[in-house]
Each structure stands twice: as structure tokens, then as C-alpha cells.
Write a protein that holds these residues in place. Sequence first.
Motif, PDB file in Angstrom:
ATOM      1  N   GLU A 140       0.837  -1.206   0.000  1.00 31.83           N
ATOM      2  CA  GLU A 140       0.000   0.000   0.000  1.00 31.83           C
ATOM      3  C   GLU A 140       0.870   1.253   0.000  1.00 31.83           C
ATOM      4  OE1 GLU A 140      -3.355   0.404  -0.060  1.00 31.83           O
ATOM      5  OE2 GLU A 140      -3.628  -1.758  -0.304  1.00 31.83           O
ATOM      6  N   LEU A 141       1.956   1.242   0.768  1.00 32.85           N
ATOM      7  CA  LEU A 141       2.847   2.405   0.804  1.00 32.85           C
ATOM      8  C   LEU A 141       3.573   2.603  -0.522  1.00 32.85           C
ATOM      9  CD1 LEU A 141       4.406   2.326   4.371  1.00 32.85           C
ATOM     10  CD2 LEU A 141       2.874   4.027   3.412  1.00 32.85           C
ATOM     11  N   ARG A 142       3.878   1.527  -1.208  1.00 36.00           N
ATOM     12  CA  ARG A 142       4.538   1.657  -2.522  1.00 36.00           C
ATOM     13  C   ARG A 142       3.615   2.325  -3.524  1.00 36.00           C
ATOM     14  NH1 ARG A 142       6.960  -3.782  -1.521  1.00 36.00           N
ATOM     15  NH2 ARG A 142       8.993  -3.276  -0.669  1.00 36.00           N
ATOM     16  N   GLU A 143       2.301   2.057  -3.415  1.00 32.47           N
ATOM     17  CA  GLU A 143       1.344   2.703  -4.309  1.00 32.47           C
ATOM     18  C   GLU A 143       1.248   4.203  -4.022  1.00 32.47           C
ATOM     19  OE1 GLU A 143      -2.364   0.710  -3.962  1.00 32.47           O
ATOM     20  OE2 GLU A 143      -1.575  -1.189  -4.721  1.00 32.47           O
ATOM     21  N   LEU A 144       1.447   4.607  -2.772  1.00 40.73           N
ATOM     22  CA  LEU A 144       1.360   6.013  -2.375  1.00 40.73           C
ATOM     23  C   LEU A 144       2.741   6.641  -2.218  1.00 40.73           C
ATOM     24  CD1 LEU A 144      -1.416   5.649   0.331  1.00 40.73           C
ATOM     25  CD2 LEU A 144      -1.688   6.517  -1.992  1.00 40.73           C
ATOM     26  N   ASP A 145       3.729   6.106  -2.893  1.00 37.17           N
ATOM     27  CA  ASP A 145       5.106   6.560  -2.717  1.00 37.17           C
ATOM     28  C   ASP A 145       5.281   8.031  -3.075  1.00 37.17           C
ATOM     29  OD1 ASP A 145       7.665   6.071  -1.859  1.00 37.17           O
ATOM     30  OD2 ASP A 145       8.385   5.551  -3.856  1.00 37.17           O
ATOM     31  N   GLY A 146       4.536   8.524  -4.028  1.00 41.29           N
ATOM     32  CA  GLY A 146       4.648   9.928  -4.400  1.00 41.29           C
ATOM     33  C   GLY A 146       4.166  10.860  -3.298  1.00 41.29           C
ATOM     34  N   VAL A 147       3.222  10.421  -2.519  1.00 37.71           N
ATOM     35  CA  VAL A 147       2.676  11.241  -1.443  1.00 37.71           C
ATOM     36  C   VAL A 147       3.604  11.245  -0.237  1.00 37.71           C
ATOM     37  CG1 VAL A 147       0.736  11.514   0.138  1.00 37.71           C
ATOM     38  CG2 VAL A 147       0.328  10.770  -2.214  1.00 37.71           C
ATOM     39  N   PHE A 148       4.108  10.067   0.122  1.00 37.82           N
ATOM     40  CA  PHE A 148       4.902   9.949   1.345  1.00 37.82           C
ATOM     41  C   PHE A 148       6.406  10.071   1.126  1.00 37.82           C
ATOM     42  CE2 PHE A 148       1.013   7.659   2.604  1.00 37.82           C
ATOM     43  CZ  PHE A 148       0.663   8.481   3.645  1.00 37.82           C
ATOM     44  N   GLU A 149       6.856  10.277  -0.086  1.00 37.44           N
ATOM     45  CA  GLU A 149       8.262  10.524  -0.409  1.00 37.44           C
ATOM     46  C   GLU A 149       9.209   9.497   0.220  1.00 37.44           C
ATOM     47  OE1 GLU A 149       9.271  14.518   0.578  1.00 37.44           O
ATOM     48  OE2 GLU A 149       7.604  15.340  -0.528  1.00 37.44           O
ATOM     49  N   GLU A 150       9.259   8.337  -0.391  1.00 38.34           N
ATOM     50  CA  GLU A 150      10.177   7.263  -0.001  1.00 38.34           C
ATOM     51  C   GLU A 150       9.848   6.627   1.345  1.00 38.34           C
ATOM     52  OE1 GLU A 150      12.520   6.186  -2.124  1.00 38.34           O
ATOM     53  OE2 GLU A 150      11.974   7.725  -3.566  1.00 38.34           O
ATOM     54  N   ALA A 151       8.620   6.707   1.788  1.00 38.61           N
ATOM     55  CA  ALA A 151       8.253   6.089   3.067  1.00 38.61           C
ATOM     56  C   ALA A 151       8.313   4.576   2.981  1.00 38.61           C
ATOM     57  CB  ALA A 151       6.856   6.513   3.487  1.00 38.61           C
ATOM     58  N   SER A 152       7.984   4.020   1.829  1.00 38.02           N
ATOM     59  CA  SER A 152       8.016   2.565   1.697  1.00 38.02           C
ATOM     60  C   SER A 152       9.443   2.030   1.796  1.00 38.02           C
ATOM     61  CB  SER A 152       7.393   2.127   0.377  1.00 38.02           C
ATOM     62  OG  SER A 152       8.119   2.649  -0.706  1.00 38.02           O
ATOM     63  N   ASN A 153      10.416   2.763   1.274  1.00 39.90           N
ATOM     64  CA  ASN A 153      11.815   2.318   1.386  1.00 39.90           C
ATOM     65  C   ASN A 153      12.298   2.396   2.830  1.00 39.90           C
ATOM     66  OD1 ASN A 153      11.977   1.822  -1.329  1.00 39.90           O
ATOM     67  ND2 ASN A 153      12.739   3.876  -1.808  1.00 39.90           N
ATOM     68  N   MET A 154      11.862   3.405   3.557  1.00 39.69           N
ATOM     69  CA  MET A 154      12.253   3.514   4.963  1.00 39.69           C
ATOM     70  C   MET A 154      11.647   2.389   5.780  1.00 39.69           C
ATOM     71  SD  MET A 154      12.110   7.655   5.578  1.00 39.69           S
ATOM     72  CE  MET A 154      11.500   7.400   7.176  1.00 39.69           C
ATOM     73  N   LEU A 155      10.431   1.980   5.449  1.00 37.34           N
ATOM     74  CA  LEU A 155       9.782   0.909   6.193  1.00 37.34           C
ATOM     75  C   LEU A 155      10.461  -0.433   5.943  1.00 37.34           C
ATOM     76  CD1 LEU A 155       7.480   0.183   8.089  1.00 37.34           C
ATOM     77  CD2 LEU A 155       6.045  -0.213   6.092  1.00 37.34           C
ATOM     78  N   THR A 156      10.911  -0.671   4.731  1.00 38.15           N
ATOM     79  CA  THR A 156      11.570  -1.948   4.453  1.00 38.15           C
ATOM     80  C   THR A 156      12.953  -2.014   5.067  1.00 38.15           C
ATOM     81  OG1 THR A 156      12.379  -1.116   2.341  1.00 38.15           O
ATOM     82  CG2 THR A 156      10.293  -2.339   2.332  1.00 38.15           C
ATOM     83  N   THR A 157      13.598  -0.880   5.293  1.00 40.39           N
ATOM     84  CA  THR A 157      14.940  -0.901   5.881  1.00 40.39           C
ATOM     85  C   THR A 157      14.925  -0.633   7.385  1.00 40.39           C
ATOM     86  OG1 THR A 157      15.265   1.441   5.404  1.00 40.39           O
ATOM     87  CG2 THR A 157      16.006  -0.130   3.735  1.00 40.39           C
ATOM     88  N   SER A 158      13.753  -0.346   7.948  1.00 40.05           N
ATOM     89  CA  SER A 158      13.697  -0.054   9.378  1.00 40.05           C
ATOM     90  C   SER A 158      13.800  -1.336  10.192  1.00 40.05           C
ATOM     91  CB  SER A 158      12.411   0.680   9.731  1.00 40.05           C
ATOM     92  OG  SER A 158      11.315  -0.183   9.579  1.00 40.05           O
ATOM     93  N   SER A 159      14.206  -1.185  11.418  1.00 43.40           N
ATOM     94  CA  SER A 159      14.318  -2.314  12.320  1.00 43.40           C
ATOM     95  C   SER A 159      12.963  -2.589  12.956  1.00 43.40           C
ATOM     96  CB  SER A 159      15.354  -2.013  13.402  1.00 43.40           C
ATOM     97  OG  SER A 159      15.330  -3.013  14.388  1.00 43.40           O
ATOM     98  N   VAL A 160      12.366  -3.698  12.585  1.00 47.62           N
ATOM     99  CA  VAL A 160      11.059  -4.066  13.129  1.00 47.62           C
ATOM    100  C   VAL A 160      11.186  -4.363  14.618  1.00 47.62           C
ATOM    101  CG1 VAL A 160       9.205  -5.766  13.007  1.00 47.62           C
ATOM    102  CG2 VAL A 160      10.232  -4.907  10.913  1.00 47.62           C
ATOM    103  N   LEU A 161      12.255  -5.031  15.014  1.00 48.88           N
ATOM    104  CA  LEU A 161      12.447  -5.367  16.412  1.00 48.88           C
ATOM    105  C   LEU A 161      12.625  -4.108  17.262  1.00 48.88           C
ATOM    106  CD1 LEU A 161      12.797  -7.499  18.596  1.00 48.88           C
ATOM    107  CD2 LEU A 161      15.231  -7.530  18.063  1.00 48.88           C
ATOM    108  N   GLY A 162      13.421  -3.163  16.805  1.00 47.94           N
ATOM    109  CA  GLY A 162      13.644  -1.924  17.557  1.00 47.94           C
ATOM    110  C   GLY A 162      12.375  -1.118  17.724  1.00 47.94           C
ATOM    111  N   ALA A 163      11.592  -1.013  16.661  1.00 50.46           N
ATOM    112  CA  ALA A 163      10.333  -0.268  16.739  1.00 50.46           C
ATOM    113  C   ALA A 163       9.316  -0.987  17.625  1.00 50.46           C
ATOM    114  CB  ALA A 163       9.763  -0.064  15.344  1.00 50.46           C
ATOM    115  N   THR A 164       9.347  -2.320  17.612  1.00 55.44           N
ATOM    116  CA  THR A 164       8.431  -3.079  18.464  1.00 55.44           C
ATOM    117  C   THR A 164       8.798  -2.921  19.930  1.00 55.44           C
ATOM    118  OG1 THR A 164       8.098  -4.678  16.688  1.00 55.44           O
ATOM    119  CG2 THR A 164       7.473  -5.367  18.888  1.00 55.44           C
ATOM    120  N   VAL A 165      10.076  -2.918  20.245  1.00 50.45           N
ATOM    121  CA  VAL A 165      10.516  -2.712  21.625  1.00 50.45           C
ATOM    122  C   VAL A 165      10.153  -1.305  22.088  1.00 50.45           C
ATOM    123  CG1 VAL A 165      12.557  -2.520  23.102  1.00 50.45           C
ATOM    124  CG2 VAL A 165      12.313  -4.458  21.558  1.00 50.45           C
TER     125      VAL A 165
END
Length: 89
Positions: free
Chosen positions: A22-47
Motif C-alpha cells: 500500500e505504501l509503494r502505491e502512495l510513494d509519491g505522497v509519502f516521499e520514499e516512506a516505503s523504502n524507509m519501512l523496508t529498511t527499518s528495524s522491526v524489532l527496535g520499533a516493536t521494543v
Amino acid sequence: TIGGLGTFLSYRALSSHVLRSELRELDGVFEEASNMLTTSSVLGATVASAFVCFHVALAFMMVFYQTTHTLMYCMLLEDRGQDDSREIK
């Protein structure tokens, strides 16, 4: 339950492949938000989410704890006042 549910929902949101598409479809609106989500640490954000949810739940627990103790104190004072008035008469 607040802490556990908040942590679980944040983990599911961060690790969801549907959300990433869904974020990849809205990439123009959120300016690279989908790339940040794929490279973010899921464990760190969950903690971090668990830490925040725990403190929100702690605030609720402290309010309920203080309220029940205040109510019990008022009931005991009321009972004590009635007992004293019975002894005086």
C-alpha cells in the motif's frame, strides 16, 4: 492487555507485506516512506512500542489503584463515623 495488544499491533503493522505494498502505491505522497519501512528495524520499533504501551497502561493502573484506595478510605471513615455516633448515644 493494553501493553501486549499495542505491542502486537505495532509488530503486525511493521511486518505486514500488505502495508508495504500500500505504501509503494502512495510513494509519491509519502516521499520514499516505503523504502524507509523496508529498511527499518522491526524489532527496535516493536521494543519502543512496548515501552510506550507499558507506560500508558501503567498510568491507567495507577489511576485505578489510587481511586480504589480513596474509595476504600472514604467507606472506612464513614463506617467509623457511624460506629462512634452509636457509642456516644
